[in-house]
Motif scaffolding. Structure first.
Motif, PDB file in Angstrom:
ATOM      1  N   THR A  30      24.453-110.539 -16.970  1.00 26.51           N
ATOM      2  CA  THR A  30      24.163-109.751 -18.305  1.00 26.51           C
ATOM      3  C   THR A  30      22.902-109.231 -18.084  1.00 26.51           C
ATOM      4  OG1 THR A  30      25.211-111.688 -19.410  1.00 26.51           O
ATOM      5  CG2 THR A  30      23.650-110.324 -20.817  1.00 26.51           C
ATOM      6  N   TYR A  31      22.609-107.714 -18.524  1.00 24.25           N
ATOM      7  CA  TYR A  31      21.679-106.932 -18.131  1.00 24.25           C
ATOM      8  C   TYR A  31      21.408-105.866 -18.942  1.00 24.25           C
ATOM      9  CZ  TYR A  31      25.147-103.383 -16.388  1.00 24.25           C
ATOM     10  OH  TYR A  31      26.061-102.616 -16.474  1.00 24.25           O
ATOM     11  N   LYS A  32      20.183-105.233 -19.275  1.00 25.68           N
ATOM     12  CA  LYS A  32      19.966-104.229 -19.946  1.00 25.68           C
ATOM     13  C   LYS A  32      19.643-102.972 -19.099  1.00 25.68           C
ATOM     14  CE  LYS A  32      16.624-106.827 -23.023  1.00 25.68           C
ATOM     15  NZ  LYS A  32      15.387-107.037 -23.263  1.00 25.68           N
ATOM     16  N   PRO A  33      20.747-101.910 -19.261  1.00 22.11           N
ATOM     17  CA  PRO A  33      20.560-100.678 -18.472  1.00 22.11           C
ATOM     18  C   PRO A  33      19.533 -99.960 -18.754  1.00 22.11           C
ATOM     19  CG  PRO A  33      22.182-100.701 -20.216  1.00 22.11           C
ATOM     20  CD  PRO A  33      21.638-101.991 -20.440  1.00 22.11           C
ATOM     21  N   SER A  34      18.860-100.026 -19.788  1.00 26.25           N
ATOM     22  CA  SER A  34      17.795 -99.090 -19.961  1.00 26.25           C
ATOM     23  C   SER A  34      16.535 -99.807 -20.512  1.00 26.25           C
ATOM     24  CB  SER A  34      18.102 -97.989 -21.131  1.00 26.25           C
ATOM     25  OG  SER A  34      17.135 -97.015 -21.614  1.00 26.25           O
ATOM     26  N   LYS A  35      15.661 -99.368 -20.106  1.00 23.75           N
ATOM     27  CA  LYS A  35      14.183-100.152 -20.166  1.00 23.75           C
ATOM     28  C   LYS A  35      13.655-100.210 -21.548  1.00 23.75           C
ATOM     29  CE  LYS A  35      12.147 -98.485 -15.891  1.00 23.75           C
ATOM     30  NZ  LYS A  35      10.731 -97.585 -15.277  1.00 23.75           N
ATOM     31  N   ASP A  36      14.069 -99.068 -22.337  1.00 27.05           N
ATOM     32  CA  ASP A  36      13.629 -98.980 -23.840  1.00 27.05           C
ATOM     33  C   ASP A  36      14.902 -99.197 -24.714  1.00 27.05           C
ATOM     34  OD1 ASP A  36      15.015 -96.677 -23.166  1.00 27.05           O
ATOM     35  OD2 ASP A  36      13.623 -95.405 -23.961  1.00 27.05           O
ATOM     36  N   LYS A 272      23.988 -89.876 -16.810  1.00 24.81           N
ATOM     37  CA  LYS A 272      24.075 -91.517 -16.383  1.00 24.81           C
ATOM     38  C   LYS A 272      22.941 -92.260 -15.767  1.00 24.81           C
ATOM     39  CE  LYS A 272      26.779 -94.522 -13.162  1.00 24.81           C
ATOM     40  NZ  LYS A 272      27.799 -94.723 -12.091  1.00 24.81           N
ATOM     41  N   TYR A 273      22.476 -91.567 -14.678  1.00 25.75           N
ATOM     42  CA  TYR A 273      21.305 -92.253 -14.080  1.00 25.75           C
ATOM     43  C   TYR A 273      20.048 -91.876 -14.773  1.00 25.75           C
ATOM     44  CZ  TYR A 273      24.337 -92.493  -9.879  1.00 25.75           C
ATOM     45  OH  TYR A 273      25.343 -93.077  -9.146  1.00 25.75           O
ATOM     46  N   SER A 274      19.971 -90.853 -15.775  1.00 25.49           N
ATOM     47  CA  SER A 274      18.645 -90.857 -16.428  1.00 25.49           C
ATOM     48  C   SER A 274      18.635 -91.995 -17.132  1.00 25.49           C
ATOM     49  CB  SER A 274      18.551 -89.223 -17.007  1.00 25.49           C
ATOM     50  OG  SER A 274      19.487 -89.297 -18.071  1.00 25.49           O
ATOM     51  N   VAL A 275      19.744 -92.222 -17.907  1.00 26.52           N
ATOM     52  CA  VAL A 275      19.738 -93.468 -19.032  1.00 26.52           C
ATOM     53  C   VAL A 275      19.619 -94.768 -18.298  1.00 26.52           C
ATOM     54  CG1 VAL A 275      21.192 -94.669 -20.809  1.00 26.52           C
ATOM     55  CG2 VAL A 275      20.987 -92.111 -20.607  1.00 26.52           C
ATOM     56  N   ARG A 276      20.319 -95.002 -17.214  1.00 21.57           N
ATOM     57  CA  ARG A 276      20.571 -96.279 -16.722  1.00 21.57           C
ATOM     58  C   ARG A 276      19.141 -96.500 -15.617  1.00 21.57           C
ATOM     59  NH1 ARG A 276      25.358 -98.413 -17.573  1.00 21.57           N
ATOM     60  NH2 ARG A 276      25.048-100.076 -16.164  1.00 21.57           N
ATOM     61  N   ASN A 277      17.998 -96.712 -16.104  1.00 21.49           N
ATOM     62  CA  ASN A 277      16.810 -96.591 -15.658  1.00 21.49           C
ATOM     63  C   ASN A 277      16.101 -98.089 -15.385  1.00 21.49           C
ATOM     64  OD1 ASN A 277      15.843 -97.107 -18.124  1.00 21.49           O
ATOM     65  ND2 ASN A 277      14.806 -95.129 -18.456  1.00 21.49           N
ATOM     66  N   ASN A 278      16.835 -98.952 -15.560  1.00 26.63           N
ATOM     67  CA  ASN A 278      16.182-100.313 -15.348  1.00 26.63           C
ATOM     68  C   ASN A 278      16.754-100.926 -14.471  1.00 26.63           C
ATOM     69  OD1 ASN A 278      14.512-102.520 -16.228  1.00 26.63           O
ATOM     70  ND2 ASN A 278      16.124-103.389 -17.772  1.00 26.63           N
TER      71      ASN A 278
END
Length: 282
Positions: A30-36, A272-278
């Motif tokens: 389980t994970y958060k793909p984006s920092k914010d 995709k890569y700009s959003v998935r930054n975490n």
């Protein structure tokens, strides 16, 4: 006659055991793909363990590979191009694999960048602090341990009921299998959901034969540098790979990469890569 049957049964049992030499542990990631963002995503990961080694990877990746094998086996029999929908639509977002050899002194990380595999070796140097705190997770009695790794603080729960000093991703080194581990900010969390016997650990997938079965060995710093370059310009590596594998004297026209479809694909990849930054490691 009875002795003959006993011999046959014994051989059958040996063969069956030989075909099921590894233990497969299923971890829900389980994970958060984006920092914010508060958005949560999940993917099932697996850790295959035998007496000498382990392999960690996405279960969707394994399923996609099995489907591809079956489809192309059908193609070889009937001589017709298979329908792409038969390949399924499972999208494995984590394309890396992590190898450990027992006793573990380092991990080998292999990831796909563009159309080529790159691999690096690393000693995570995990300094575990084991607590007296205990709790039951699922069917297992577990004990708490903490460590710092990859810029995050991690809390793990391990069980001595499964005598493998291993765990998901790059984690290992506790006196039993890691049942659950998550970082303090709950950006990433793995939890053991089940296990079963499986066949020999397959270190080369079916699709590896059509991409690059022998990974390029680099340092971790070089890997991260190349991955960062790929995220900024995904099609640069694809163009280079096409050029390397095209027959001598042949090349794809520039118009191929400038088509509406290809430009849209590139736009989607960059988004995709700009959003998935975490990432797991900061």
């Amino acid at each position: 006659m009875t002795k003959v049957l006993q011999v046959i049964l014994t051989m059958a049992i040996v063969l069956l055991n030989a075909q099921n030499t590894a233990n497969r542990f299923f971890y829900e990631l389980t994970y958060k793909p984006s920092k914010d963002s508060v958005q949560i995503e999940k993917e099932m990961m697996v850790l295959d363990i035998d007496q000498n080694r382990s392999l960690y990877q996405s279960y969707d990746k394994i399923q996609n590979d099995s489907l591809a094998d079956a489809v192309f086996q059908e193609f070889s029999k009937i001589g017709q191009m298979p329908k792409l929908k038969k390949l399924g639509n499972k999208n494995a977002l984590f394309m890396h694999r992590i190898f450990k050899t027992y006793p573990i002194h380092e991990v080998v990380y292999t990831g796909l960048i563009s159309l080529d595999y790159f691999s690096y070796r690393e000693n995570p140097n995990l300094n575990w602090k084991i607590s007296d705190e205990k709790q039951k997770i699922g069917i297992y009695n577990t004990q708490k341990a903490t460590t710092d790794f990859g810029g995050r603080k991690w809390i793990a729960w391990f069980t001595t009921e499964i005598p493998f000093q291993d765990g998901p991703y790059k984690f290992y080194g506790l006196p039993g299998l890691i049942v659950k581990i998550e970082d303090q900010g709950k950006n990433y969390s793995w939890e053991l959901k089940g296990n079963r016997k499986t066949g020999d650990i397959q270190f080369e997938s079916y699709m590896d034969k059509y991409i690059s079965s022998v990974p390029n060995i680099v340092t971790k710093e070089k890997f991260l540098e190349k991955y960062d370059q790929y995220k900024k310009n995904p099609f640069a590596g694809i163009k280079e790979t096409f050029a390397q594998h095209m027959p001598a004297g042949m090349q794809l026209p520039d118009e191929f990469f400038q088509s509406k479809e290809m430009r849209e694909e590139e736009r989607q990849l960059k988004k995709k890569y700009s959003v998935r930054n975490n990432s797991i490691e900061l």
